[in-house]
Design a protein around this motif. Structure first.
Motif, PDB file in Angstrom:
ATOM      1  N   UNK A 557       0.982   9.291   3.981  1.00  0.00           N
ATOM      2  CA  UNK A 557       2.214   9.020   3.246  1.00  0.00           C
ATOM      3  C   UNK A 557       1.958   8.040   2.110  1.00  0.00           C
ATOM      4  N   UNK A 558       1.198   6.989   2.394  1.00  0.00           N
ATOM      5  CA  UNK A 558       0.889   6.013   1.354  1.00  0.00           C
ATOM      6  C   UNK A 558       0.097   6.653   0.219  1.00  0.00           C
ATOM      7  N   UNK A 559      -0.834   7.534   0.557  1.00  0.00           N
ATOM      8  CA  UNK A 559      -1.598   8.250  -0.471  1.00  0.00           C
ATOM      9  C   UNK A 559      -0.679   9.044  -1.397  1.00  0.00           C
ATOM     10  N   UNK A 560       0.287   9.722  -0.824  1.00  0.00           N
ATOM     11  CA  UNK A 560       1.194  10.534  -1.654  1.00  0.00           C
ATOM     12  C   UNK A 560       2.008   9.648  -2.592  1.00  0.00           C
ATOM     13  N   UNK A 561       2.455   8.510  -2.103  1.00  0.00           N
ATOM     14  CA  UNK A 561       3.231   7.601  -2.943  1.00  0.00           C
ATOM     15  C   UNK A 561       2.356   6.993  -4.039  1.00  0.00           C
ATOM     16  N   UNK A 562       1.135   6.620  -3.692  1.00  0.00           N
ATOM     17  CA  UNK A 562       0.221   6.062  -4.692  1.00  0.00           C
ATOM     18  C   UNK A 562      -0.079   7.085  -5.777  1.00  0.00           C
ATOM     19  N   UNK A 563      -0.299   8.337  -5.376  1.00  0.00           N
ATOM     20  CA  UNK A 563      -0.577   9.387  -6.356  1.00  0.00           C
ATOM     21  C   UNK A 563       0.633   9.610  -7.264  1.00  0.00           C
ATOM     22  N   UNK A 568      -4.493   3.985  -8.430  1.00  0.00           N
ATOM     23  CA  UNK A 568      -5.740   4.248  -7.723  1.00  0.00           C
ATOM     24  C   UNK A 568      -5.532   3.945  -6.242  1.00  0.00           C
ATOM     25  N   UNK A 569      -5.974   4.832  -5.341  1.00  0.00           N
ATOM     26  CA  UNK A 569      -5.691   4.635  -3.903  1.00  0.00           C
ATOM     27  C   UNK A 569      -6.318   3.375  -3.313  1.00  0.00           C
ATOM     28  N   UNK A 570      -7.447   2.938  -3.824  1.00  0.00           N
ATOM     29  CA  UNK A 570      -8.051   1.698  -3.341  1.00  0.00           C
ATOM     30  C   UNK A 570      -7.368   0.493  -3.974  1.00  0.00           C
TER      31      UNK A 570
END
Length: 747
Positions: A557-563, A568-570
Motif C-alpha cells: 500500500x505504501x508503495x502505491x501511494x509513493x508511486x 522514490x520508494x526508499x
C-alpha cells in the motif's frame, strides 16, 4: 499441579497484580523462584544448581527448554549459559529438560503489551509487566514469536553465573581456599596454586549448599562467546546424518500407527469398513479416534498401505464449499460490526480523503500450509496410572495437560520427552497429532504407539496460515504521502489456535493488525483498522503470524501511494520514518544495495520494504531482472536490528532462510479448498523456491537497539512486498495477490 488450561481460562490481569483462580499475586509472589524440576528424583552426588545446569560425575548438561526446530535454539541457549558458566560448547551436553513452570517464557508479553498500549511509555511498561506476571503464574512454556533469545538473554546468563559461583563456593568448602582467590575456566575451578578442579568433581559438594544467587553479570567487553562466530552444538550430528529427530525415535516394544482423518476439515466420520485392511500382513488393529481412525501395524509402511484399503462414509465440512465463497466472506467483513481493533488513528483521515484524489487498491493473501520436511509424529504409551510421550513440540505443558485430560491421569505422572524437530514454521504449536497418538495408545494400554502421519494426511489436516484481504484508500500532497487508510480483514488466528487449547479468545486479536499498526512511518493521516472475519478454515500461527500477511499489505500500500506521489520508494520511506533505529536499518540497506532508484539499469527493477515485527525493524531490497518471458530474482539485501547478536553465523543463516521461505511462498504457493478438502497435499502441488532460483542474499546485522530481540521471523514479512515492488519497477505490472506465479513467470 493445576492444569494450564484451567488456569488460563480463569486468569485475569488487573492493574499491577495478576488474579489467578481468584487469588491475587503481587510483586512478592512474582519474584518467588519456581521450583527446580531437576531436583525431582535427583540421584545422590548430582547437583542441579539451577533449573538450567546439571552437574554429574559424567559431565555437564545444560537445559535448553526452548524447542529447536532447525533455528539453532538449543545452541544459542547453551551459549548464553556457557558464557557465564565458563565452559566451552564442546564440553557440554544439552537437553530440553522436562516440561515445567520454571521454564515460563518471559518474552511473550512484549507483543501483547505493544498492542494493548502502543507507542511505549509508562502504560506500555505496566501492561508488559502485568501480562508477564500472568504468563509466569500460568507457567506458559512456549517456543514461538522469535522469543528464544529475548527470553533467555538475561535469564540464562544469570543461571550460568549462579552455577559458576556455587561451584566456586563448593570448591572453597572442599579445599579451604578463600572463594575470592578462586577462578573458573573451561569447566573447572582454578585454585590459587593452579590446581584445576573439574566441575564434575564438585557435584557432590555443590549439591549440599544453597545456590549463590544475585550474581552480577559480566561486562560485554569480557564475553568469550556472545557476538563471536560459533559452531552450533548440533552441527556435527546434522552434517553427518546422526542427529535423531522425533521421527527417528524407537521405544522397546512399540507398535506403529498412522491415521486416516476426514479429508474435509471439520467433517465427521459416519462409518467405515476396515475388513480388507485387517486381513493385510502385519496389521494389528483399526480403531476409532476423533475425526477418523487409527491404523496399527508392525511397521509404518504396512500401516500406510492398510490405511488406503479402508472405505469411509465421511460427513461434510462446515467450511464454504469454494474458494470464491471464502473470499466473499472476507470481502463482506469490512463493516463496523466486524471491527476488531483500531490501534492507529493519526490525524484526520476522513477529512483528508474527502474531496481529494484518492488512490484505492485491494490486496489478497492465500492460505499457506506449514509443510515442514519432518511429518507429524509422536510416541505415546498409556499405562493404568501413568503415561509417557516422545514428540517434537513447541508447547510441552499444553501437551501434558491434554494427555491428562484425555486419559484422566494427573499431569505429574505424565512424562514428556521433547525431541529435535525437522522443521515446524509454527506447525508444532499444535498438538492434535499427539492427542491422536494418545487416543490410539489408550486402546492399547501398556504398549508404546508410534504414530506417523503420511505427507498427505499432514498437509490435508494442517492448520494453515490465515487467508487475508486488505483495502487501501490514500492521498498524496506536494509529492509526498499524506494519507493512508488501511483496513485488514481475516479470521482470528489466536481465536482459532487458542480455541483448540483453552477456549475462546477474550477481546481483540492483535495478530489481525500485527505488522501494520506499529510501523515507524509518520504519515500525517494514518488509520489501521482490523476486521475480524467469521471463522473459515481452522488456522494457526505460521512463521511471522499476522505480520506474514500484513507486512505485504502495509508495504504494498505504501508503495502505491509513493508511486502516485511521484516519489522514490526508499527516499520517501526515509523521510517518513520517525524511529531512529528503523531509520538506521533503512539507511544500511540503501548503502548495502547502492540504492540509486528503483530502476538501476535496463530490464532491472528494485523494490524496498521495511516491516517492524516482533520488535525488530527489518528492511529488504530485492533486485530482479526481467526478460521477455520471465522474472529472475538476482539479489536480496537485508538489514535488521536485534539489539545484540548472539551468534553472527546463526543470525545470517536465519535471515537467509527467512528470505528464501518468504520469497518461495510469494512466488509459487497457495493452499486452496474444495468442499473443505485441501487441493494441495504434497510438495508437487505446493512448490517453493527451486535451488536454481535462489538469489544471492546479503545480510547486515545492526545492534543499535537497547532491547535484545530474536531474528527467526522478522525477515519474512518484508520480502514479498519488496519482490512485488521490484517486479513493478522492472515491468510496470502491479501485483496485489499471491502467488505471483498466477500473473508472471519466474525463471
Amino acid at each position: 499441579m493445576s492444569r494450564i488450561g484451567k488456569i488460563a481460562r480463569r486468569s485475569f490481569l488487573i492493574g499491577s497484580v495478576a488474579i489467578v483462580g481468584g487469588v491475587a499475586f503481587g510483586v512478592y509472589k512474582y519474584n518467588q523462584p519456581e521450583k527446580n524440576p531437576l531436583l525431582n528424583g535427583l540421584p545422590e552426588g548430582q547437583a542441579a544448581l539451577t533449573p538450567y545446569v546439571l552437574i554429574t560425575a559424567d559431565g555437564i548438561t545444560l537445559i535448553t527448554p526452548r524447542a529447536d526446530k532447525g533455528q539453532g535454539a538449543y545452541s544459542v541457549q547453551a551459549a548464553l549459559i556457557a558464557e557465564e558458566l565458563d565452559v566451552e560448547l564442546d564440553q557440554i551436553r544439552f537437553d530440553p529438560g522436562p516440561p515445567s513452570p520454571a521454564y515460563w517464557n518471559t518474552a511473550l508479553s512484549d507483543e501483547a503489551a505493544a498492542f494493548v498500549a502502543p507507542g511505549g511509555g509508562m502504560i506500555n511498561t505496566l501492561a508488559q509487566g502485568t501480562i508477564d506476571a500472568g504468563i509466569k503464574f500460568m507457567g506458559v512454556q512456549i517456543t514461538g514469536g522469535s522469543t528464544t533469545v529475548p527470553d533467555g538473554f538475561d535469564k540464562l546468563r544469570a543461571a550460568g553465573a549462579t552455577a559458576r559461583e556455587t561451584l566456586k563456593a563448593a570448591a572453597a568448602a572442599k579445599t579451604g581456599a578463600a572463594i575470592e582467590d578462586l577462578k573458573t575456566e573451561s569447566g573447572a575451578v582454578i585454585l590459587p596454586d593452579g590446581t584445576r578442579l573439574p566441575y564434575s568433581d564438585l557435584a557432590s559438594e555443590a549439591a549440599q549448599i544453597e545456590p549463590v544467587t544475585n550474581v552480577p553479570l559480566r561486562d560485554p567487553s569480557t564475553w568469550r562467546l556472545i557476538g563471536k562466530p560459533m559452531q552450533r552444538v548440533d552441527i556435527v550430528a546434522k552434517s553427518t546424518g546422526t542427529q535423531d529427530y522425533g521421527i527417528d525415535i524407537s521405544v522397546e516394544g512399540m507398535v506403529h500407527a498412522t491415521v486416516v482423518l476426514n479429508p474435509a476439515q471439520g467433517g465427521t466420520l459416519n462409518s467405515f469398513d476396515a475388513s480388507e485392511a485387517l486381513s493385510m500382513r502385519g496389521v494389528k488393529a483399526v480403531v476409532p479416534i476423533t475425526g477418523g481412525v487409527g491404523v496399527i501395524a508392525d511397521n509404518t509402511w504396512r500401516a500406510f498401505q492398510a490405511a488406503q484399503a479402508i472405505s469411509f462414509d465421511w460427513g461434510p465440512s462446515p467450511m464454504p464449499s469454494s474458494m470464491a465463497a471464502h473470499w466473499d466472506v472476507l470481502a463482506t467483513s469490512f463493516t463496523r460490526d466486524n471491527r476488531d481493533s483500531r490501534k492507529r488513528d493519526d490525524g484526520d483521515v476522513d477529512a483528508a480523503l474527502a474531496g481529494a484524489e484518492v488512490t484505492e487498491a485491494e490486496y489478497r493473501m492465500p492460505y499457506l500450509a506449514h509443510a515442514p520436511l519432518e511429518p507429524l509424529c509422536a510416541i505415546v504409551r498409556v499405562d493404568e496410572d501413568a503415561a509417557e510421550g516422545w514428540a517434537g513440540t513447541q508447547i510441552p505443558r499444553f501437551v501434558q495437560d491434554n494427555i491428562s485430560r484425555l486419559t484422566g491421569i494427573d499431569t505429574d505422572k505424565i512424562t514428556l520427552h521433547v525431541q529435535m524437530m525437522g522443521g515446524s514454521f509454527g506447525h508444532r504449536l499444535e498438538d492434535d497429532f499427539i492427542r491422536r497418538a494418545t487416543e490410539i495408545a489408550m486402546q492399547m494400554k501398556g504398549t508404546p504407539v508410534k504414530l506417523t502421519y503420511s505427507r498427505e494426511e499432514d498437509m490435508t489436516h494442517d492448520f494453515p496460515r490465515q487467508i487475508a484481504m486488505a483495502r487501501l484508500r490514500g492521498t498524496m500532497k506536494d509529492g509526498k504521502v499524506e494519507t493512508m487508510d488501511l483496513g485488514i480483514a481475516m479470521p482470528s488466528i489466536m481465536g482459532s489456535q487458542l480455541g483448540r487449547q483453552i477456549g475462546a479468545l477474550p477481546g481483540p486479536d492483535s495478530q489481525i493488525v500485527a505488522g501494520a499498526f506499529e510501523q515507524p512511518f509518520a504519515i500525517p493521516n494514518q488509520r489501521i483498522t482490523g476486521y475480524r472475519a467469521p471463522d473459515l478454515a481452522p488456522i494457526s500461527s505460521w512463521r511471522s503470524v499476522g505480520a506474514a500477511t500484513n507486512g505485504f499489505f502495509y508495504n504494498a500500500a505504501l508503495d502505491e501511494l509513493i508511486h502516485a506521489a511521484g516519489a522514490d520508494p526508499m527516499e520517501e520511506r526515509l523521510r517518513l520514518c520517525d524511529d531512529d533505529v528503523a531509520r538506521q536499518v533503512l539507511e544500511a540497506v540503501a548503502d548495502m544495495s547502492g540504492w540509486s532508484g528503483p530502476n538501476p539499469s535496463a530490464n532491472r527493477g528494485r523494490g524496498v520494504a521495511l516491516t517492524n515485527s516482533f520488535g525488530v525493524p527489518c528492511a529488504e531490497v530485492v533486485e530482479v531482472r526481467a526478460t521477455d518471458d520471465s522474472i529472475r530474482i538476482e539479489h536480496v539485501w537485508v538489514a535488521a536490528d536485534v539489539g545484540t547478536i548472539v551468534d553472527p553465523v546463526n543470525f545470517e543463516n536465519n535471515v537467509q532462510g527467512g528470505v528464501v521461505w518468504a520469497l518461495g511462498h510469494a512466488m509459487n504457493c497457495e493452499l486452496t479448498y474444495s468442499d473443505g478438502i485441501a487441493d494441495q497435499n504434497n510438495y508437487d502441488s505446493f512448490e517453493g523456491m527451486r535451488h536454481a532460483q535462489c538469489p544471492r542474499i546479503h545480510v547486515r546485522g545492526l545492534e543499535n537497539s537497547d532491547t535484545v530481540r530474536g531474528i527467526g521471523e522478522p525477515p519474512v514479512p518484508p520480502a514479498a512486498a519488496a519482490l512485488a515492488g521490484a517486479i513493478f519497477a522492472a515491468t510496470g505490472q502491479r501485483l496485489r495477490e499471491m502467488p505471483f506465479s498466477k500473473f508472471v513467470d519466474f525463471a
